[in-house]
Write an enzyme that holds these catalytic residues in place. Structure first.
Site, PDB file in Angstrom:
ATOM      1  N   GLY A 181     -87.754  23.818 -24.103  1.00 21.89           N
ATOM      2  CA  GLY A 181     -87.614  22.954 -22.925  1.00 21.89           C
ATOM      3  C   GLY A 181     -88.531  23.432 -21.804  1.00 21.89           C
ATOM      4  O   GLY A 181     -89.319  22.657 -21.244  1.00 21.89           O
ATOM      5  N   HIS A 182     -88.469  24.738 -21.496  1.00 23.83           N
ATOM      6  CA  HIS A 182     -89.354  25.284 -20.452  1.00 23.83           C
ATOM      7  C   HIS A 182     -90.821  25.119 -20.855  1.00 23.83           C
ATOM      8  O   HIS A 182     -91.664  24.764 -20.034  1.00 23.83           O
ATOM      9  CB  HIS A 182     -89.112  26.782 -20.271  1.00 23.83           C
ATOM     10  CG  HIS A 182     -87.755  27.156 -19.793  1.00 23.83           C
ATOM     11  ND1 HIS A 182     -86.827  27.786 -20.590  1.00 23.83           N
ATOM     12  CD2 HIS A 182     -87.161  27.013 -18.581  1.00 23.83           C
ATOM     13  CE1 HIS A 182     -85.728  28.013 -19.901  1.00 23.83           C
ATOM     14  NE2 HIS A 182     -85.889  27.547 -18.678  1.00 23.83           N
TER      15      HIS A 182
ATOM     16  N   GLN B 198     -80.046  18.697 -10.075  1.00 24.16           N
ATOM     17  CA  GLN B 198     -81.006  19.606  -9.429  1.00 24.16           C
ATOM     18  C   GLN B 198     -82.322  18.871  -9.153  1.00 24.16           C
ATOM     19  O   GLN B 198     -82.879  18.956  -8.054  1.00 24.16           O
ATOM     20  CB  GLN B 198     -81.240  20.813 -10.350  1.00 24.16           C
ATOM     21  CG  GLN B 198     -82.419  21.678  -9.970  1.00 24.16           C
ATOM     22  CD  GLN B 198     -82.518  22.934 -10.816  1.00 24.16           C
ATOM     23  OE1 GLN B 198     -81.753  23.858 -10.607  1.00 24.16           O
ATOM     24  NE2 GLN B 198     -83.459  23.003 -11.740  1.00 24.16           N
TER      25      GLN B 198
HETATM   26  O1  PAF Z   1     -83.469  25.405 -13.226  1.00 22.50           O
HETATM   27  C1  PAF Z   1     -83.635  26.631 -13.019  1.00 22.50           C
HETATM   28  O2  PAF Z   1     -83.955  27.411 -13.911  1.00 22.50           O
HETATM   29  C2  PAF Z   1     -83.397  27.174 -11.623  1.00 22.50           C
HETATM   30  O3  PAF Z   1     -82.369  26.508 -10.978  1.00 22.50           O
HETATM   31  C3  PAF Z   1     -84.686  27.164 -10.757  1.00 22.50           C
HETATM   32  C4  PAF Z   1     -85.182  25.753 -10.501  1.00 22.50           C
HETATM   33  C5  PAF Z   1     -85.779  27.971 -11.448  1.00 22.50           C
HETATM   34  C6  PAF Z   1     -84.406  27.803  -9.401  1.00 22.50           C
HETATM   35  O4  PAF Z   1     -83.995  29.128  -9.530  1.00 22.50           O
END
Ligand code: PAF
Length: 284
Positions: A36-37, A155
């Protein structure tokens, strides 16, 4: 790929990149990277010239009884994976570099309307911690584009709102959720689950799909009834649901039958592990 530990060193090289006309793509993460990342970094690679991935487990977004101490850490594997997809820079500061006076800051960035709903109701202060760290990363890196996963839909919505409201000159790009074959959304917290629990957790996506299908296939359905049915299914599968909500895409308020842009969001615990997922639906 260069690893930066200080804001000053990173800023110096980002200034050079900008002076050379390069566009900057930022991928904020807390490490323990999965596909995903990596899909965020790959999209950044396509769209920008110089890619910075940040790896920082942000204490300010964890509640007192949450998993900050146990949050999975895998720095070596993360940097190897990032190097293999041509990320240019990793910013991995220690806590003191980001919070020299401790993570209980006097200056907080907050989007109260959206932050108190859904996950925010069970995790007070969580989104203030997220908003504050991403704003710090935006001002440190001054990227042209920043990439976030749609798995964390609330988020993503909050970050888009803060960037708009604070006139921060950057584009926020949401990237679709990556899933296991069972449908389970990839998440660093899946590391806490056994193989059997991962199968169990797939009920979240199944319930989202079933609810989305019901909404698409018949009109005039009672949203509360659909939500309750899904909550029951999730409980029967052995999870403790927190919420299952049919919402308006932008406001995240309960959807009205006349809304054409919906998102269904859910959160549940499997043992101690909190899992979230969502699905968007548009009616033409
Ligand atoms: O989604 C995440 O991994 C975290 O909430 C983020 C956006 C890196 C902020 O620490």
């Amino acid at each position: 790929m260069q690893i930066y530990r200080t804001i000053a060193d990173l800023r110096q090289d980002l200034k050079l990149a900008r002076d050379n006309g390069l566009s900057i793509g930022l991928v904020p993460t807390m490490g323990n990277l999965h596909e995903g990342h990596l899909s965020l970094v790959k999209m950044a690679r396509k769209q920008c010239d110089f890619i910075v991935t940040t790896i920082f487990i942000n204490p300010a977004q964890f509640g007192p009884n949450e998993d900050l101490q146990n949050y999975p850490r895998s720095f070596e594997d993360d940097t190897t994976a990032l190097e293999s997809i041509n990320c240019d820079a990793v910013f991995a500061p220690n806590i003191e570099e980001i919070y020299p006076f401790g993570p209980r800051l006097e200056t907080l960035v907050t989007v109260p309307s959206l932050s108190q709903l859904l996950c925010g109701a069970s995790r007070p202060g969580h989104f203030d911690g997220v908003c504050t760290i991403v704003t710090k990363l935006f001002t440190i890196c001054q990227p042209d584009k920043a990439y976030f996963g749609e798995k964390d839909y609330q988020q993503l919505t909050i970050i888009k709102k803060l960037v708009h409201d604070l006139n921060i000159p950057l584009e926020i790009i949401g990237i679709p959720t990556q899933r296991e074959t069972s449908g389970l959304a990839l998440s660093s917290r899946n590391n806490y689950l056994s193989a059997e629990q991962k199968q169990q957790a797939a009920i979240l996506y199944q319930s989202l799909l079933q609810t989305a299908d019901a909404l698409k296939n018949s009109s005039g359905l009672n949203f509360a009834k659909l939500e309750n049915k899904a909550l029951q299914k999730i409980s029967i599968a052995g999870l403790q649901p927190d919420y299952f909500s049919i919402c308006h895409t932008n406001t995240l308020l309960p959807a009205k039958p006349s809304d054409t842009e919906l998102v269904i969001l859910t959160a549940a615990y499997l043992g101690e592990t909190r899992l979230i997922d969502n699905i968007s639906i548009t009616f033409s």
